[in-house]
Motif scaffolding. Structure first.
Motif: not given
Length: 85
Positions: A48-63
């Motif tokens: 789950m740590d890796n899943t959250v980290k990947a999601m954070v990267c995607q949201i940062r890019r989106f922002l």
């Protein structure tokens, strides 16, 4: 549906849920455990740590791509927080 300055933000459901979760705790560090319980209703584990980290990267890019003046800050071994740029 999330909006910014009247525009609809096309984020996947989990991403929107995560961003709203951080926004409700704006300026405060949110622990990995709290994030995983909120999003997945499970205790923390490495997968789950890796899943959250990947999601954070995607949201940062989106922002960045949408010129939204927010950033997700990483607090080493503690969690994440949302802040204005």
């Amino acid at each position: 549906v999330m909006r910014y300055r009247g525009n609809i933000l096309n984020l996947p459901n989990q991403h929107s849920k995560f961003l709203c979760f951080l926004a409700r705790r704006y300026g405060h560090i949110v622990s990995f455990d709290a994030i995983q319980l909120e999003l997945y209703d499970v205790d923390a584990d490495a997968c789950m740590d890796n899943t959250v980290k990947a999601m954070v990267c995607q949201i940062r890019r989106f922002l960045r791509e949408n010129n939204i003046p927010l950033e997700i800050k990483t607090h080493h071994r503690r969690g994440y927080s949302l802040a204005k740029i």
